[in-house]
Design a protein around this motif. Sequence first.
Motif, PDB file in Angstrom:
ATOM      1  N   LYS A  88      36.267  37.774  38.676  1.00 55.43           N
ATOM      2  CA  LYS A  88      37.600  38.458  39.000  1.00 55.43           C
ATOM      3  C   LYS A  88      38.030  38.252  40.313  1.00 55.43           C
ATOM      4  O   LYS A  88      37.265  38.049  41.147  1.00 55.43           O
ATOM      5  N   ALA A  89      39.303  38.149  40.705  1.00 53.68           N
ATOM      6  CA  ALA A  89      39.788  37.661  42.005  1.00 53.68           C
ATOM      7  C   ALA A  89      39.248  38.750  43.071  1.00 53.68           C
ATOM      8  O   ALA A  89      39.260  38.482  44.419  1.00 53.68           O
ATOM      9  N   ASP A  90      39.259  39.892  42.612  1.00 53.61           N
ATOM     10  CA  ASP A  90      39.072  41.161  43.439  1.00 53.61           C
ATOM     11  C   ASP A  90      37.515  41.353  43.794  1.00 53.61           C
ATOM     12  O   ASP A  90      37.374  42.083  44.730  1.00 53.61           O
ATOM     13  N   ILE A  91      36.783  40.731  43.087  1.00 57.56           N
ATOM     14  CA  ILE A  91      35.323  40.963  43.349  1.00 57.56           C
ATOM     15  C   ILE A  91      34.833  40.635  44.690  1.00 57.56           C
ATOM     16  O   ILE A  91      34.238  41.457  45.294  1.00 57.56           O
ATOM     17  N   PRO A  92      35.297  39.495  45.211  1.00 55.01           N
ATOM     18  CA  PRO A  92      34.589  39.205  46.383  1.00 55.01           C
ATOM     19  C   PRO A  92      34.929  40.076  47.614  1.00 55.01           C
ATOM     20  O   PRO A  92      34.142  40.485  48.487  1.00 55.01           O
ATOM     21  N   GLU A  93      36.270  40.259  47.507  1.00 55.95           N
ATOM     22  CA  GLU A  93      36.520  41.459  48.602  1.00 55.95           C
ATOM     23  C   GLU A  93      36.086  42.976  48.353  1.00 55.95           C
ATOM     24  O   GLU A  93      35.900  43.537  49.416  1.00 55.95           O
ATOM     25  N   HIS A  94      35.914  43.366  47.072  1.00 49.54           N
ATOM     26  CA  HIS A  94      35.219  44.508  46.844  1.00 49.54           C
ATOM     27  C   HIS A  94      33.924  44.534  47.320  1.00 49.54           C
ATOM     28  O   HIS A  94      33.356  45.474  47.899  1.00 49.54           O
ATOM     29  N   LEU A  95      33.093  43.609  46.958  1.00 47.53           N
ATOM     30  CA  LEU A  95      31.666  43.368  47.436  1.00 47.53           C
ATOM     31  C   LEU A  95      31.476  43.170  49.030  1.00 47.53           C
ATOM     32  O   LEU A  95      30.729  43.903  49.636  1.00 47.53           O
ATOM     33  N   ARG A 150      27.379  33.435  42.030  1.00 47.56           N
ATOM     34  CA  ARG A 150      28.527  32.543  42.267  1.00 47.56           C
ATOM     35  C   ARG A 150      29.352  33.058  40.940  1.00 47.56           C
ATOM     36  O   ARG A 150      30.770  33.058  40.866  1.00 47.56           O
ATOM     37  N   ARG A 151      28.649  32.880  39.750  1.00 47.34           N
ATOM     38  CA  ARG A 151      29.539  33.445  38.458  1.00 47.34           C
ATOM     39  C   ARG A 151      30.115  34.937  38.575  1.00 47.34           C
ATOM     40  O   ARG A 151      31.156  35.017  38.109  1.00 47.34           O
ATOM     41  N   ILE A 152      29.399  35.823  39.290  1.00 47.31           N
ATOM     42  CA  ILE A 152      29.526  37.173  39.264  1.00 47.31           C
ATOM     43  C   ILE A 152      31.010  37.047  40.266  1.00 47.31           C
ATOM     44  O   ILE A 152      32.101  37.811  39.978  1.00 47.31           O
ATOM     45  N   LEU A 153      31.049  36.420  41.288  1.00 49.35           N
ATOM     46  CA  LEU A 153      32.144  36.416  42.202  1.00 49.35           C
ATOM     47  C   LEU A 153      33.513  35.677  41.424  1.00 49.35           C
ATOM     48  O   LEU A 153      34.569  35.994  41.917  1.00 49.35           O
ATOM     49  N   LEU A 159      26.808  48.407  42.978  1.00 53.39           N
ATOM     50  CA  LEU A 159      27.875  47.339  43.569  1.00 53.39           C
ATOM     51  C   LEU A 159      28.603  46.864  42.494  1.00 53.39           C
ATOM     52  O   LEU A 159      30.144  46.580  43.261  1.00 53.39           O
ATOM     53  N   LEU A 160      28.824  46.887  41.234  1.00 49.55           N
ATOM     54  CA  LEU A 160      29.804  46.193  40.294  1.00 49.55           C
ATOM     55  C   LEU A 160      30.590  47.378  39.390  1.00 49.55           C
ATOM     56  O   LEU A 160      30.708  47.253  38.380  1.00 49.55           O
ATOM     57  N   THR A 161      30.718  48.344  40.273  1.00 48.26           N
ATOM     58  CA  THR A 161      31.578  49.437  39.417  1.00 48.26           C
ATOM     59  C   THR A 161      32.719  49.795  40.732  1.00 48.26           C
ATOM     60  O   THR A 161      32.551  49.700  41.888  1.00 48.26           O
ATOM     61  N   ASP A 162      34.059  50.234  40.005  1.00 51.81           N
ATOM     62  CA  ASP A 162      35.122  50.457  40.976  1.00 51.81           C
ATOM     63  C   ASP A 162      34.956  51.914  41.461  1.00 51.81           C
ATOM     64  O   ASP A 162      33.949  52.661  41.189  1.00 51.81           O
ATOM     65  N   GLU A 163      36.071  52.540  42.165  1.00 50.66           N
ATOM     66  CA  GLU A 163      36.125  53.809  42.768  1.00 50.66           C
ATOM     67  C   GLU A 163      35.826  54.985  41.509  1.00 50.66           C
ATOM     68  O   GLU A 163      35.379  55.850  41.814  1.00 50.66           O
ATOM     69  N   LYS A 164      36.265  54.511  40.430  1.00 51.36           N
ATOM     70  CA  LYS A 164      36.289  55.558  39.539  1.00 51.36           C
ATOM     71  C   LYS A 164      34.949  55.332  38.588  1.00 51.36           C
ATOM     72  O   LYS A 164      34.864  56.033  37.624  1.00 51.36           O
ATOM     73  N   GLY A 165      34.099  54.534  39.004  1.00 51.86           N
ATOM     74  CA  GLY A 165      32.694  54.501  38.242  1.00 51.86           C
ATOM     75  C   GLY A 165      32.807  53.673  37.263  1.00 51.86           C
ATOM     76  O   GLY A 165      31.816  53.155  36.244  1.00 51.86           O
ATOM     77  N   GLN A 166      33.961  52.810  36.851  1.00 49.74           N
ATOM     78  CA  GLN A 166      34.160  51.864  35.694  1.00 49.74           C
ATOM     79  C   GLN A 166      33.473  50.573  36.307  1.00 49.74           C
ATOM     80  O   GLN A 166      33.634  50.312  37.325  1.00 49.74           O
ATOM     81  N   PRO A 167      32.874  49.857  35.355  1.00 51.20           N
ATOM     82  CA  PRO A 167      32.504  48.526  35.552  1.00 51.20           C
ATOM     83  C   PRO A 167      33.430  47.612  35.805  1.00 51.20           C
ATOM     84  O   PRO A 167      34.253  47.616  35.017  1.00 51.20           O
ATOM     85  N   LEU A 168      33.036  46.791  36.495  1.00 46.93           N
ATOM     86  CA  LEU A 168      34.212  45.562  37.135  1.00 46.93           C
ATOM     87  C   LEU A 168      34.014  44.525  36.131  1.00 46.93           C
ATOM     88  O   LEU A 168      35.002  43.305  35.985  1.00 46.93           O
ATOM     89  N   LEU A 169      32.900  44.447  35.219  1.00 42.74           N
ATOM     90  CA  LEU A 169      32.812  43.111  34.286  1.00 42.74           C
ATOM     91  C   LEU A 169      32.851  43.710  32.899  1.00 42.74           C
ATOM     92  O   LEU A 169      32.047  44.828  32.717  1.00 42.74           O
ATOM     93  N   GLN A 170      33.340  42.871  32.129  1.00 34.59           N
ATOM     94  CA  GLN A 170      33.151  43.088  30.618  1.00 34.59           C
ATOM     95  C   GLN A 170      31.921  42.859  30.153  1.00 34.59           C
ATOM     96  O   GLN A 170      31.250  41.741  30.628  1.00 34.59           O
ATOM     97  N   GLU A 171      31.771  42.796  28.606  1.00 37.32           N
ATOM     98  CA  GLU A 171      30.426  42.697  28.151  1.00 37.32           C
ATOM     99  C   GLU A 171      30.235  41.238  28.065  1.00 37.32           C
ATOM    100  O   GLU A 171      29.212  40.517  28.326  1.00 37.32           O
ATOM    101  N   ARG A 172      31.198  40.332  27.664  1.00 35.33           N
ATOM    102  CA  ARG A 172      31.161  38.937  27.592  1.00 35.33           C
ATOM    103  C   ARG A 172      31.043  38.320  28.890  1.00 35.33           C
ATOM    104  O   ARG A 172      30.219  37.276  29.032  1.00 35.33           O
TER     105      ARG A 172
END
Length: 531
Positions: free
Chosen positions: A478-485, A472-475, A366-379
């Motif tokens: 980043k602004a684009d996470i809701p539309e992505h999910l 809710r914290r995940i959403l 769910l939380l990876t982009d089209e290139k397979g990179q994670p949408l969230l950082q470690e922090r």
Amino acid sequence: MNRVMVYTTEAAVFLALFALAGLLSAPFRRPLREEHSVTGVVPCLGILVGRVARPLMTLLLTWLFTKAVALCPICTRWVCTPAPHYLAWNLFWASALGLAVIEAIAVILFRLRAKPFPVPDLMRNIIRSVMLFVVFFAVLNGTLGVNVAPLLGASALLTAVIGFALQGVLGNLLAGMSLHVVRSVVPSDWVAIDGIEGEVVETNWRETRLRTVAGHVMIIPNSRVASAVIHNMTQPTPRRRHQIDLRAGYEHPPGVVTQELVEAARSVPGVLEEPPPSAFAVGFRDFGIEYRLRFWSDRYYDRTSLEGDVTGMIWYRFDRRGIQIPFPVSAELLGKTGVGALFHEKPADVSAIAQNLRRSELFSKLLTDEKGQPLLQEREIESVAQAVRKLLYTRGESIFRQGEEGESCYVVLRGRLKGRMEHSDTTHVTEFELGAGALFGEMSLMTGMPRTATISAIEEVEVLEISAEAFRRILSMKADIPEHLAGLVAERSKQNAAALQRLKEIAGANAGDALRRESILNRFLHLLGRR
């Protein structure tokens, strides 16, 4: 051949015929051992065959013997002019055959109605023996012309002597007759007699046999059974009440504690729904409030195992709700560990939870982009991990059930889970299994639709609960996470036609609208407080 030799030969022949008849009829008499449990016409015919097998086989062998002897010139006179003993023998066994037929028909009539025969086995054996003795004396008097009065007088005197010598045996016999008449204990009953508890496996003229939980067979004389206090846990109904007493801390509202106790009992297989479990506070104690849980089952004989399952379930539910079970604390223990270590929860290992989230399907699917990179950082992942809880579930416990509302999803840390989906066609059931790292329950969290399956633990499992707050914290990261999910969930729903069909069966026609990208996005924005 003198008369003594003739009588001796006849007696030897009759004994041989009786023994051979018993041997040949043994296979036909085996169904009598299951007489109390048979149903149906064909098995009941086995009862009839078993009852008549021995007398019928004796008569048949006697007839064959006479035909064979008729071929012997020396024995022709004895056979052609039937001896009185021969006639008496046949008359006795013909009478025995008639009695067996009557008894078998009576038993079959009750079995066809699925009712137990009202006369216990021991009493039937005694009645059968008495009637055969009556037939025996009648044959002696009527066919052989023997005056039975002296025999009856001698038998009465002999009975008195034997009764005096065998007082204990006769006491057991009379006690066994009494137990069978009043049916205090019958085979398959679970009873406790003088502290000996077990299942009644056999009752006969002398003793009652119990098989304990440990598999030991205890043999108790009927005289002791008749004089003892019998705790019958099967009659008149096997339904019995169990009770578990425990304490919870003063900081927990009694309403919450009693509700958790009731739900813990309800979730254990073997606990009856009616009467329903009940729990209530019974007193204030030094270290907490004492509670009493009551529930019913028809497995009182297995109460140690059942009460252990309920106790274990209470611990798991208390653990998830943070309800503490108080215990006495010595000054020495308090000095070594400190108050905080004893009465406060250990802080969650946020780094470990974040690492588990990163390795789970939540991020890989769910939380990876089209290139397979994670949408969230470690922090950002650690920030989400602060709102995630570790929960334990025991074997057989349900995490959620099909049709329930869901405001959370889960990640499996260890253990195995079983999923079960029931369709409108009740004969069609889909089952699947989930292992470590699996994500489940996310569709209800993201769409607001009911659960599409029942998920239960195959063994003890540990899961991460991603609540609405954590999501809710995940959403909000980043602004684009809701539309992505929203787009991802809508696309998965279109591809999985079976899941859409199940949602329509559970939630009705509105399921299709709820799974559209715009509807999912609106729900996400509502969770973020933007709508």
